[in-house]
Motif scaffolding. Structure first.
Motif, short mmCIF file in Angstrom:
data_model
loop_
_atom_site.label_atom_id
_atom_site.label_comp_id
_atom_site.label_asym_id
_atom_site.label_seq_id
_atom_site.Cartn_x
_atom_site.Cartn_y
_atom_site.Cartn_z
N THR A 1 -3.47 -5.69 15.22
CA THR A 1 -2.41 -4.67 15.26
C THR A 1 -1.66 -4.62 13.94
OG1 THR A 1 -2.14 -5.03 17.63
CG2 THR A 1 -0.36 -3.88 16.49
N ALA A 2 -1.33 -5.80 13.41
CA ALA A 2 -0.62 -5.87 12.13
C ALA A 2 -1.45 -5.30 11.00
CB ALA A 2 -0.23 -7.31 11.83
N ALA A 3 -2.76 -5.65 10.99
CA ALA A 3 -3.65 -5.13 9.94
C ALA A 3 -3.76 -3.61 10.02
CB ALA A 3 -5.03 -5.77 10.07
N THR A 4 -3.82 -3.08 11.24
CA THR A 4 -3.90 -1.63 11.42
C THR A 4 -2.63 -0.95 10.92
OG1 THR A 4 -5.35 -1.91 13.34
CG2 THR A 4 -4.25 0.22 13.08
N ILE A 5 -1.47 -1.51 11.29
CA ILE A 5 -0.19 -0.94 10.84
C ILE A 5 -0.10 -1.00 9.32
CG2 ILE A 5 2.30 -1.32 10.81
CD1 ILE A 5 2.15 -2.13 13.71
N LEU A 6 -0.54 -2.12 8.74
CA LEU A 6 -0.50 -2.27 7.29
C LEU A 6 -1.37 -1.22 6.60
CD1 LEU A 6 0.42 -3.83 4.79
CD2 LEU A 6 -1.54 -5.34 5.12
N ASN A 7 -2.58 -1.00 7.15
CA ASN A 7 -3.46 0.00 6.55
C ASN A 7 -2.88 1.40 6.66
OD1 ASN A 7 -5.89 -1.34 5.50
ND2 ASN A 7 -6.21 -2.03 7.60
N ILE A 8 -2.27 1.70 7.81
CA ILE A 8 -1.65 3.02 7.99
C ILE A 8 -0.47 3.18 7.04
CG2 ILE A 8 -0.36 4.47 9.61
CD1 ILE A 8 -2.09 3.32 11.85
N PHE A 9 0.34 2.13 6.92
CA PHE A 9 1.50 2.18 6.04
C PHE A 9 1.07 2.35 4.58
CE2 PHE A 9 4.56 -0.27 3.41
CZ PHE A 9 5.62 0.62 3.49
N ASN A 10 0.11 1.52 4.14
CA ASN A 10 -0.38 1.65 2.76
C ASN A 10 -1.00 3.01 2.52
OD1 ASN A 10 0.38 -0.84 1.72
ND2 ASN A 10 -1.47 -1.87 2.41
N GLY A 11 -1.76 3.49 3.52
CA GLY A 11 -2.36 4.81 3.38
C GLY A 11 -1.32 5.90 3.26
N SER A 12 -0.27 5.82 4.08
CA SER A 12 0.78 6.84 4.07
C SER A 12 1.55 6.84 2.76
CB SER A 12 1.74 6.62 5.24
OG SER A 12 1.07 6.71 6.48
N THR A 13 1.86 5.65 2.22
CA THR A 13 2.60 5.59 0.96
C THR A 13 1.81 6.22 -0.18
OG1 THR A 13 1.74 3.36 0.53
CG2 THR A 13 3.89 3.52 1.59
N ASN A 14 0.49 6.22 -0.08
CA ASN A 14 -0.32 6.83 -1.12
C ASN A 14 -0.62 8.30 -0.85
OD1 ASN A 14 -1.01 4.53 -2.98
ND2 ASN A 14 -1.74 3.65 -1.07
N LEU A 15 -0.83 8.64 0.43
CA LEU A 15 -1.14 10.02 0.77
C LEU A 15 0.04 10.95 0.52
CD1 LEU A 15 -3.36 11.86 1.93
CD2 LEU A 15 -2.42 11.40 4.20
N VAL A 16 1.25 10.46 0.76
CA VAL A 16 2.44 11.29 0.62
C VAL A 16 2.72 11.62 -0.85
CG1 VAL A 16 4.17 9.47 0.38
CG2 VAL A 16 4.77 11.57 1.59
N THR A 17 2.05 10.94 -1.78
CA THR A 17 2.24 11.26 -3.20
C THR A 17 1.80 12.69 -3.52
OG1 THR A 17 0.05 10.35 -3.76
CG2 THR A 17 1.93 8.87 -3.91
N LEU A 18 0.86 13.22 -2.74
CA LEU A 18 0.43 14.60 -2.95
C LEU A 18 1.58 15.56 -2.68
CD1 LEU A 18 -2.17 16.05 -3.76
CD2 LEU A 18 -2.69 16.33 -1.33
N VAL A 19 2.34 15.29 -1.63
CA VAL A 19 3.51 16.11 -1.31
C VAL A 19 4.58 15.93 -2.38
CG1 VAL A 19 5.31 16.55 0.40
CG2 VAL A 19 3.02 15.92 1.16
N GLY A 20 4.79 14.67 -2.80
CA GLY A 20 5.79 14.41 -3.83
C GLY A 20 5.46 15.11 -5.14
N ALA A 21 4.20 15.09 -5.54
CA ALA A 21 3.79 15.76 -6.78
C ALA A 21 3.99 17.26 -6.69
CB ALA A 21 2.33 15.44 -7.10
N PHE A 22 3.68 17.84 -5.53
CA PHE A 22 3.85 19.29 -5.34
C PHE A 22 5.32 19.68 -5.43
CE2 PHE A 22 4.89 22.73 -2.38
CZ PHE A 22 4.16 23.77 -2.94
N LEU A 23 6.19 18.94 -4.73
CA LEU A 23 7.62 19.25 -4.75
C LEU A 23 8.21 19.04 -6.15
CD1 LEU A 23 8.74 17.60 -1.38
CD2 LEU A 23 8.40 20.03 -1.84
N CYS A 24 7.72 18.03 -6.84
CA CYS A 24 8.20 17.75 -8.18
C CYS A 24 7.86 18.88 -9.14
CB CYS A 24 7.61 16.43 -8.67
SG CYS A 24 7.90 16.07 -10.41
#
Length: 585
Positions: free
Chosen positions: A62-85
């Motif tokens: 469960t912890a490994a899954t949450i970690l992968n989702i969290f790490n994935g989200s912190t990187n995926l959201v950069t696309l939104v951040g770059a667009f807004l920037c």
């Protein structure tokens, strides 16, 4: 370091200063803020897996899954951040908001450890009470703030630092190159400190103190960033470059029934808007269906300045070629996603391997999460060796910039990470056999017997992971930066982090699928809480197979890929060079 801290800024028609580049005078604030930001963010992530299992009493899967989702989200959201920037806020405002959000996120996570009511009670023997809905909600709120912060910091930080130098002067160009070197150095330094000193405090002293240190460091980063506000070059948002991409796709669809021109490099509509920062691209014969967006028809009208009256119906050949650059990158990007699937193991199951291995050196026990420092160490040692020794040596034979091409470096990285997977499987098989056949060193809480095999046997595989990053990850970052059009480089940076996100998500999915499918197999669950009762080595061999398939796929992509700005078609380039002479005659 040269003394050119301040560079002469350009002047407008009335002699007024337009931009005042402070160069290295701004670097104490930019690099200092970046260093403390990396120390703060990574200090929490490095030991997050153990924190979730030991404090929040979560199962390892469960912890490994949450970690992968969290790490994935912190990187995926950069696309939104770059667009807004790029579209609305600019890098300064985006970074300011993101740094504050990261600080608040770290503060929330610190409170989950410091306040007793915000985490489950400690386990009594094997009786463990999981987190309540309220505790999980508060924890996820902290993660959410950190995700928002990462979305703004990661795609903007590097570009914001480079903005402080004048790209039109020699001193400015040297400053930009030197800044990139400092960026990599501070990033690696921060990671090494985080996974040693901060992780040790978290694991062996106090989780509350260990998670409070990153929050304090992030607060210092906030202060440094805003103190330097008056001397920063603040590039304003110029509108989304993705609008041009959308125009090409819409125009190509509208004109899909038109016949393909015989000599598109001569007949397609050409127009370069004034003030464009993008380099001129020659015609390429890939993805020719996009060429139809630049075919001039009787219905198309041209303005007096040479631009199209309706940009959603007629686009320039330059616009079309820029879209081709994006489309051409996607197959290579997919190989990068699979590369990060295997690389993500050093932050998940490699830590679990260390937990059930002999980590003692004399009377000192090395924290399990700190073993990933060997990957960072090999990366930091290899990069200057490669840059100062290997590249000059290769240049003598290949005569290519960088010694070898970017894609060749990426291919070597994929090969090395595949070999690291194979080695991880062999080491895990040995660790498990020793744990089952020889006296153990005790019991790891909620896991199982600690193998007497020294955790130092994990160092070779982690070293390979670091070398793989030195080839694969660094070359990917350079690849996206150079192959994207100049006005899309923030997007290109976010694409790199999206590859990391895709690798994290896919790795989490593979863990869940393998766990569920192997539960009913003859060999039993491959990924149980107690690694001694599972077959983690089989999982590593499975990932080795994925790595080999990815390597073959990447080699095909590399053979097909055409670099931006490189000659695309010999006969076409010959005709293009001859055509002006014919017209003159």
């Amino acid at each position: 370091m040269e003394k050119n801290n301040e560079e002469t800024p350009p002047k407008n028609d009335v002699g007024e200063t337009q931009i005042h580049y402070r160069g290295w005078k701004a670097m104490p604030f930019v690099i200092g803020n970046e260093t403390f930001e990396k120390l703060g963010a990574i200090g929490t992530l490095a030991n997050l897996l153990i924190y979730l299992t030991s404090v929040f009493n979560m199962k390892s899967i469960t912890a490994a899954t949450i970690l992968n989702i969290f790490n994935g989200s912190t990187n995926l959201v950069t696309l939104v951040g770059a667009f807004l920037c790029d579209t609305y806020f600019g890098r300064y405002k985006t970074l300011g908001f993101a740094i504050v959000a990261s600080f608040l996120g770290l503060l929330v996570i610190h409170l989950t450890a410091a306040v007793k009511n915000l985490h489950p009670p400690h386990c009594i023997t094997d009786l463990c009470k999981g987190p309540t809905a309220g505790q999980m909600t508060f924890l996820m709120f902290g993660f959410g703030l950190m995700i928002i912060g990462a979305g703004g910091i990661r795609p903007c930080n590097l570009a914001f630092g480079a903005d402080q130098f004048n790209p039109n002067t020699e001193a400015g160009k040297k400053g930009i190159n030197s800044f990139f070197n400092w960026y990599v150095f501070t990033y690696t330094f921060a990671m090494m400190v985080s996974i040693t000193v901060i992780v040790y405090v978290q694991t062996n002293v106090s989780w509350a103190l260990g998670l409070g240190i990153p929050a304090i460091l992030m607060l210092i980063a906030c202060i440094l960033f805003f103190v330097g506000s008056k001397i920063y070059v603040k590039v304003k948002a110029t509108g989304s470059p993705m609008t041009s991409v959308a125009q090409v796709l819409v125009a190509a669809i509208k004109k899909r029934k038109l016949k393909q021109p015989d000599q598109p490099w001569l007949s397609l509509f050409e127009y370069t808007p004034p003030g464009s920062i993008n380099s001129k691209l020659s015609y390429s014969d890939q993805f020719r269906f996009l060429d139809k967006a630049a075919i001039i028809t009787a219905e198309d009208q041209i303005k007096e300045d040479g631009s199209a009256a309706d940009p959603w119906r007629l686009c320039s050949m330059q616009q079309v070629e820029e879209v081709k650059c994006l489309v051409r990158v996607l197959p290579v990007w997919l190989a990068g996603v699979l590369f990060f699937v295997t690389q993500s193991q050093q932050n998940t199951y490699a830590i679990f391997q260390a937990l059930q291995s002999n980590r003692r050196i004399g009377n000192f026990t090395i924290p399990a999460a700190s073993y990933t420092v060997f990957a960072m160490l090999s990366l930091s040692i290899w990069l200057p060796i490669y840059d100062r020794i290997v590249v000059p040596f290769l240049l003598k034979f290949t005569k290519k910039e960088g010694g070898i091409t970017i894609l060749q470096r990426q291919g070597i990285g994929i090969f090395l990470t595949t070999m690291a997977m194979l080695l991880s499987g062999l080491v895990e098989d040995r660790r498990r056999v020793i744990a089952l056949t020889k006296p153990s060193l005790g019991i790891e809480p909620r896991k199982g017997a600690i193998s007497s095999m020294s955790a130092s046997w994990l160092i070779p595989q982690l070293t390979l992971y670091g070398l793989a990053d030195g080839f694969g990850a660094v070359s990917q970052l350079e690849f996206y930066y150079k192959q994207f059009p100049e006005n899309m480089r923030s997007i290109g940076g976010s694409i790199f982090f999206c590859a990391i996100a895709g690798g994290s998500y896919l790795n989490g999915l593979l863990i869940i699928v393998v766990h569920r499918m192997s539960e009913g197999s003859k060999s039993g669950d491959w990924l149980p809480e107690d690694l001694n009762k599972g077959r983690l080595d089989y999982f590593y061999y499975f990932l080795t197979g994925i790595g080999l398939v990815n390597l073959c796929y990447f080699l095909i992509c590399s053979k097909w890929y055409k670099y931006k700005g490189a000659p695309q078609n010999a006969s076409e380039i010959h005709l293009m060079s001859k055509q002006p002479e014919k017209n003159t005659v």
